[in-house]
Design a protein around this motif. Structure first.
Motif, short mmCIF file in Angstrom:
data_model
loop_
_atom_site.label_atom_id
_atom_site.label_comp_id
_atom_site.label_asym_id
_atom_site.label_seq_id
_atom_site.Cartn_x
_atom_site.Cartn_y
_atom_site.Cartn_z
N GLY A 28 10.12 38.01 11.86
CA GLY A 28 10.16 37.26 13.10
C GLY A 28 11.31 36.28 13.17
O GLY A 28 12.02 36.05 12.17
N PRO A 29 11.51 35.65 14.32
CA PRO A 29 12.65 34.74 14.50
C PRO A 29 12.68 33.58 13.50
O PRO A 29 13.75 33.10 13.13
CB PRO A 29 12.47 34.22 15.94
CG PRO A 29 11.71 35.30 16.62
CD PRO A 29 10.77 35.85 15.59
N GLY A 30 11.51 33.14 13.06
CA GLY A 30 11.45 32.03 12.11
C GLY A 30 11.34 32.47 10.67
O GLY A 30 11.11 31.64 9.78
N GLY A 31 11.53 33.78 10.41
CA GLY A 31 11.45 34.30 9.05
C GLY A 31 10.07 34.76 8.65
O GLY A 31 9.87 35.24 7.52
N GLU A 32 9.09 34.65 9.55
CA GLU A 32 7.74 35.04 9.24
C GLU A 32 7.56 36.55 9.35
O GLU A 32 8.24 37.19 10.15
CB GLU A 32 6.75 34.33 10.17
CG GLU A 32 6.82 34.75 11.63
CD GLU A 32 7.97 34.14 12.40
OE1 GLU A 32 8.00 34.34 13.63
OE2 GLU A 32 8.85 33.49 11.79
N PRO A 33 6.67 37.15 8.54
CA PRO A 33 6.46 38.60 8.61
C PRO A 33 5.53 38.97 9.77
O PRO A 33 4.51 38.32 9.99
CB PRO A 33 5.82 38.92 7.26
CG PRO A 33 5.11 37.66 6.87
CD PRO A 33 5.92 36.53 7.43
N TRP A 34 5.91 40.02 10.48
CA TRP A 34 5.05 40.62 11.50
C TRP A 34 4.77 42.05 11.03
O TRP A 34 5.70 42.86 10.93
CB TRP A 34 5.72 40.65 12.87
CG TRP A 34 6.03 39.30 13.45
CD1 TRP A 34 5.67 38.08 12.97
CD2 TRP A 34 6.76 39.04 14.66
NE1 TRP A 34 6.14 37.07 13.79
CE2 TRP A 34 6.81 37.63 14.84
CE3 TRP A 34 7.38 39.86 15.60
CZ2 TRP A 34 7.45 37.04 15.92
CZ3 TRP A 34 8.02 39.28 16.69
CH2 TRP A 34 8.05 37.87 16.84
N THR A 35 3.54 42.36 10.73
CA THR A 35 3.23 43.67 10.16
C THR A 35 2.20 44.40 11.00
O THR A 35 1.29 43.79 11.58
CB THR A 35 2.71 43.53 8.72
OG1 THR A 35 1.54 42.71 8.72
CG2 THR A 35 3.77 42.90 7.83
N TYR A 36 2.35 45.72 11.04
CA TYR A 36 1.46 46.59 11.80
C TYR A 36 1.22 47.86 11.00
O TYR A 36 2.13 48.37 10.36
CB TYR A 36 2.09 46.96 13.15
CG TYR A 36 2.68 45.79 13.91
CD1 TYR A 36 1.93 45.09 14.85
CD2 TYR A 36 3.99 45.38 13.66
CE1 TYR A 36 2.47 44.02 15.54
CE2 TYR A 36 4.54 44.30 14.34
CZ TYR A 36 3.77 43.61 15.28
OH TYR A 36 4.32 42.55 15.94
N GLY A 37 0.00 48.39 11.07
CA GLY A 37 -0.31 49.64 10.39
C GLY A 37 -0.71 49.44 8.94
O GLY A 37 -0.54 48.36 8.36
N PRO A 38 -1.26 50.49 8.33
CA PRO A 38 -1.76 50.39 6.95
C PRO A 38 -0.64 50.15 5.94
O PRO A 38 0.45 50.71 6.05
CB PRO A 38 -2.43 51.74 6.71
CG PRO A 38 -1.84 52.66 7.74
CD PRO A 38 -1.50 51.83 8.91
N GLU A 39 -0.93 49.32 4.94
CA GLU A 39 0.08 48.97 3.94
C GLU A 39 0.55 50.18 3.15
O GLU A 39 1.69 50.22 2.68
CB GLU A 39 -0.49 47.92 2.97
CG GLU A 39 -0.66 46.55 3.57
CD GLU A 39 -1.07 45.52 2.53
OE1 GLU A 39 -0.50 45.57 1.41
OE2 GLU A 39 -1.95 44.70 2.81
N ASP A 40 -0.32 51.15 2.97
CA ASP A 40 0.03 52.30 2.12
C ASP A 40 0.58 53.49 2.92
O ASP A 40 0.73 54.59 2.38
CB ASP A 40 -1.17 52.74 1.30
CG ASP A 40 -2.36 53.17 2.18
OD1 ASP A 40 -2.30 52.93 3.41
OD2 ASP A 40 -3.33 53.73 1.62
N ALA A 41 0.90 53.29 4.19
CA ALA A 41 1.43 54.39 4.99
C ALA A 41 2.78 54.83 4.42
O ALA A 41 3.66 54.00 4.19
CB ALA A 41 1.59 53.97 6.44
#
Length: 265
Positions: free
Chosen positions: A193-206
């Motif tokens: 994200g713009p502030g360095g934060e993670p934006w995650t979607y979907g299963p981690e093991d995909a």
């Protein structure tokens, strides 16, 4: 059931940001060509005003909206351009006032919509939150066209989270828009994200995944930049294919942007 208030608030802020880009322009600047072929700055704002009116009809006048859908079916490849052209004929001050009045009416209608209500659209029916998200995505994307035309750099905001989410949600639609069968398995999307934060979607093991800056992902799924100019990485052949066809908006894919040939950001 999601509360639509936060995304409606963000839609207002996004619209006000684009408003500030154009409010002080002279008539010659309203007539400047933008990266969208055949569209001036006036056409970009006209399209936002026209689509806001369509959304208002969908929320408040289902019969009136159905008539608009019938018109779209009669001219599927020109309907959107014709709407923008009609509104863009207005004097800039009148067009700006029309957009302001229309988006205020839409905001009010979305805030007052009954909880759980769903409204017709050119695709599947939408909730108030989904409608506001789609309007924010379009407002940001067409605002980017205006900003690019004026040579203005807009700092990315956390409002991009809505655009990114919609880009992920429309994965299967993008495949269908290109006549392709969507993959059965979900992808993992990891954005910064713009502030360095993670934006995650979907299963981690995909096994299929996309990674990169959130801004670049949003530029990609709104087709405001060519993949070659963006710092996005795909792991897996299906994810790689998706980056070529990703599209968060309804309608035909269009030609997209040509690569600039610059080093990826």
């Amino acid at each position: 059931m999601s509360d639509p208030t936060p995304v409606i608030d963000d839609l207002r802020e996004e619209s006000e940001g684009v408003d500030r880009l154009v409010a002080g322009l002279d008539p010659a600047q309203w007539a400047l060509p933008t990266p969208a072929a055949g569209w001036t700055v006036a056409h970009q704002i006209a399209h936002l005003a026209w689509t806001d009116h369509s959304a208002l009809l969908a929320v408040t006048d289902a019969d009136g909206f159905r008539k608009r859908v019938e018109q779209a079916l009669d001219a599927p490849h020109t309907f959107v351009d014709e709407g923008a052209e009609e509104y863009a004929r207005s004097a800039p001050a009148d067009l700006l006032a029309r957009w302001r009045e229309g988006r205020a009416a839409l905001e009010k209608a979305l805030r007052e919509a009954p909880a759980g209500a769903r409204f017709p659209w050119y695709g599947p029916p939408m909730s108030a939150a989904s409608m506001a998200t789609a309007r924010l995505m379009e407002t940001w994307a067409h605002g980017q066209d205006v900003a690019d035309t004026l040579g203005v750099m807009r700092p990315p905001s956390d409002r991009l989270r809505h655009v990114a989410w919609l880009g992920v949600r429309t994965r299967d639609f993008a495949y269908g828009a290109h006549g392709l069968t969507p993959p059965a398995e979900p992808f993992r999307v990891e954005l910064v994200g713009p502030g360095g934060e993670p934006w995650t979607y979907g299963p981690e093991d995909a096994p299929q995944r996309v990674t990169g800056p959130a801004l670049d992902f949003c530029l990609l799924v709104t087709r405001r930049a060519h993949r070659a100019d963006l710092a996005l990485t795909a792991d897996g052949p299906d994810a790689d294919r998706w980056l070529d066809i990703a599209q968060a908006f309804a309608g035909p894919p269009g030609d997209g942007r040509e690569p600039k040939g610059d080093t990826a950001r």
